[in-house]
Design a protein around this motif. Structure first.
Motif, short mmCIF file in Angstrom:
data_model
loop_
_atom_site.label_atom_id
_atom_site.label_comp_id
_atom_site.label_asym_id
_atom_site.label_seq_id
_atom_site.Cartn_x
_atom_site.Cartn_y
_atom_site.Cartn_z
N TYR A 1 0.83 -1.21 0.00
CA TYR A 1 0.00 0.00 0.00
C TYR A 1 0.87 1.26 0.00
N HIS B 1 -6.65 -4.74 3.23
CA HIS B 1 -6.14 -3.44 3.64
C HIS B 1 -7.22 -2.40 3.36
N ALA B 2 -7.72 -1.77 4.40
CA ALA B 2 -8.89 -0.89 4.30
C ALA B 2 -8.65 0.30 3.37
N SER B 3 -7.55 1.02 3.58
CA SER B 3 -7.29 2.22 2.76
C SER B 3 -7.01 1.86 1.32
N TYR C 1 -10.27 1.44 -0.48
CA TYR C 1 -10.84 2.75 -0.82
C TYR C 1 -10.15 3.33 -2.06
N LYS C 2 -8.84 3.21 -2.14
CA LYS C 2 -8.10 3.73 -3.30
C LYS C 2 -8.55 3.05 -4.58
N GLY D 1 -13.86 -1.53 1.86
CA GLY D 1 -13.12 -0.58 2.68
C GLY D 1 -13.90 -0.15 3.91
N ASP E 1 -12.30 1.79 7.02
CA ASP E 1 -11.75 3.01 6.42
C ASP E 1 -12.78 4.12 6.50
#
Length: 404
Positions: A80, A112-114, A117-118, A139, A144
Motif C-alpha cells: 500500500y 487493507h482498508a485504505s 478505498y483507493k 473498505g 476506512d
C-alpha cells in the motif's frame, strides 16, 4: 523524535541493526515507517536549521529500500505504501497510476482498508460503478473512514447504481462520524448538519430527529479535526444564536478565526464584520482588521466581500477614501451577482454616502441583533413563527452573514 536520533545516533544504529537481523516483517515495517516519519520531520521548517540536509536523502534511500524489500516479499502494508508513492511520484519514484492500482488491488485483496478505498476511487473514475461499490463496501467494512463516508453518500444520493436508502446511509454516516480523522472529518460535519435540520432532503427527517446538542458535539469534533466548514458553521451559529445555540460573540469570533486562517472566505468576511462593529467586552472595533479580512475574502471572489471593499473604499474604513477603487470593487461584485453593488452603480450614488463610520457600526450591530432573534425559538416551526424567521433572514445574506 529527537534531533540526535535522526542524525545517526547509536539508538538509530541499534534500531537499524534490529531490522536487519530479524525475520519479523512487523519490526522491519515499523522501522521503515519510522524512517518515513523522520523524513517528514526533517521537512518541518521549524527544524530545518538544526538538521544536516544530506541526512534527508540518506533516510529516504533507506526507507525506500525497506519498503521495496517488504513489498517484494508480499507485505500488505508495504504494498500500500509503495502504491501511494507510485500514485504521487514520491521519493524519486516516477508517477505510474497503473502500478499504483496494481499495488492497491493486491493490498485490498489482503484486507487493507485504505487500499480498498483507493481501488474504489479508481474504479469510480473509470465509471465502473459495480466494482467501485464493491471496493467501497469492502473498505467500509474494514474500517476506512473515507469509504464509510462515500458509502453514506451513495445511499443518500442514490449513486453508483444504488437506490436511495436513508437507513443504510445513516449506518455508514454514523460510522464515518465516529471514525472521523483530520484527513476525513466530513462524516461528523454532515451528520452534525443533519442534526441541525439543515440537510436538504426531508426524507432524512423521517428517521433523524433534530438535536442541537448532538449537532454541536459533532460539529465541534469536525472543527477540532480541522474542518474549516465546521469552524465557519459554528461561528455562524454562535453569532446569530441559530438552532437554540446561545449568542456568544467570543466563541463565534474564535471559530471564525480558525476557519479564516484556513482561507475560508465566508469566515474572513464574518470576521471583517465583527471587527467593523466590535463586540462589547470581547473585541473593540478595528478598521484595519476590518479592511484586511474583507480584502482577503474579496480576493477569493466572494461577492459580498467585494461589495464591502467598495464600501470600505467609499468611506475610508481601514484605507484612504478612493472613489475610483470603490467603483472597481463594486463592478467586480456586480459582475459576480451582487444586487447591492448593481444598485449603487446604476443609481450613480457611489461617493455620495453621508453615513458616518459610527453610524455604520451601529447599523451592523443592530442588524446582527435583529437577526440573532431567530435562534431563540425551536427549529422547524410553521405558520406565523416561521414567517417571522423569514423577516429576520432579510437582515442576512444567503450564507447567514450580516449584509453590509
Amino acid at each position: 523524535m529527537s534531533h540526535s536520533l535522526v542524525n545517526g545516533s547509536s539508538a538509530l544504529d541499534m534500531y537499524r541493526e534490529a531490522a536487519k537481523k530479524t525475520q519479523d516483517e512487523r519490526i522491519q515495517l515499523e522501522y521503515a515507517k519510522f524512517l518515513l516519519q523522520s523524513v517528514e520531520n526533517l521537512e518541518d521548517p521549524t527544524q530545518a536549521s538544526e538538521i544536516d540536509p544530506e541526512n534527508r536523502d540518506k533516510l529516504i534511500a533507506e526507507a525506500v529500500y525497506w519498503v521495496k524489500h517488504l513489498q517484494r516479499k508480499g507485505n500488505t502494508e508495504a504494498s500500500y505504501i509503495a502504491g501511494t508513492w507510485f500514485e504521487a511520484g514520491k521519493y524519486g519514484i516516477e508517477k505510474d497510476r497503473s502500478k499504483a492500482l496494481q499495488l492497491y488491488t493486491y493490498a485490498a485483496k489482503n484486507h487493507h482498508a485504505s487500499a480498498a478505498y483507493k481501488v474504489a476511487v479508481h474504479q469510480e473514475e473509470r465509471k465502473q460503478s459495480a466494482r467501485a461499490f464493491s471496493y467501497y463496501q469492502m473498505g467500509a467494512a474494514l474500517g476506512d473512514v473515507a469509504a464509510n463516508y462515500r458509502m453514506a453518500n451513495v445511499f443518500l444520493d442514490g449513486s453508483l447504481g444504488k437506490k436511495m436508502n436513508v437507513k443504510q446511509a445513516l449506518i455508514y454516516l454514523r460510522r464515518a462520524a465516529e471514525l472521523a480523522t483530520e484527513e476525513c472529518p466530513y462524516g461528523a460535519l454532515l451528520l452534525g448538519r443533519m442534526y441541525l435540520g439543515e440537510y436538504p432532503n426531508p426524507a432524512v427527517y423521517e428517521i433523524v430527529f433534530v438535536d442541537s446538542e448532538e449537532a454541536q458535539k459533532l460539529l465541534d469534533k469536525a472543527a477540532r479535526l480541522g474542518s474549516a466548514d465546521a469552524q465557519y458553521l459554528l461561528g455562524r451559529l454562535f453569532e446569530f444564536g441559530e438552532h437554540k445555540f446561545p449568542v456568544d460573540p467570543y466563541t463565534s469570533i474564535h471559530y471564525y478565526q480558525l476557519a479564516a486562517e484556513q482561507d475560508n472566505a465566508e469566515a474572513q468576511m464574518a470576521l471583517s464584520g465583527w471587527y467593523l462593529s466590535g463586540a462589547e467586552g470581547v473585541v473593540s472595533p478595528d478598521d484595519q482588521l476590518t479592511f484586511d479580512w474583507g480584502h482577503r475574502a474579496a480576493q477569493q471572489g466572494l461577492p459580498r466581500a467585494e461589495f464591502a471593499m467598495g464600501y470600505y473604499y467609499e468611506m475610508g474604513i481601514g484605507c484612504e477614501k478612493n472613489i475610483n477603487r470603490a467603483k472597481e470593487w463594486y463592478e467586480r461584485a456586480a459582475s459576480h451577482g451582487s444586487n447591492e453593488a448593481k444598485e449603487r452603480l446604476n443609481q450613480g450614488i457611489v461617493g455620495t454616502t453621508t453615513e458616518s463610520t459610527a453610524a455604520l457600526r451601529r447599523r451592523v450591530t443592530q442588524k446582527r441583533e435583529k437577526a440573532s432573534g431567530r435562534g431563540k425559538r425551536l427549529h422547524g416551526r410553521k405558520g406565523k413563527d416561521k414567517d417571522k424567521d423569514k423577516d429576520k433572514d432579510k437582515d442576512k445574506d444567503g450564507n447567514g452573514c450580516i449584509v453590509m
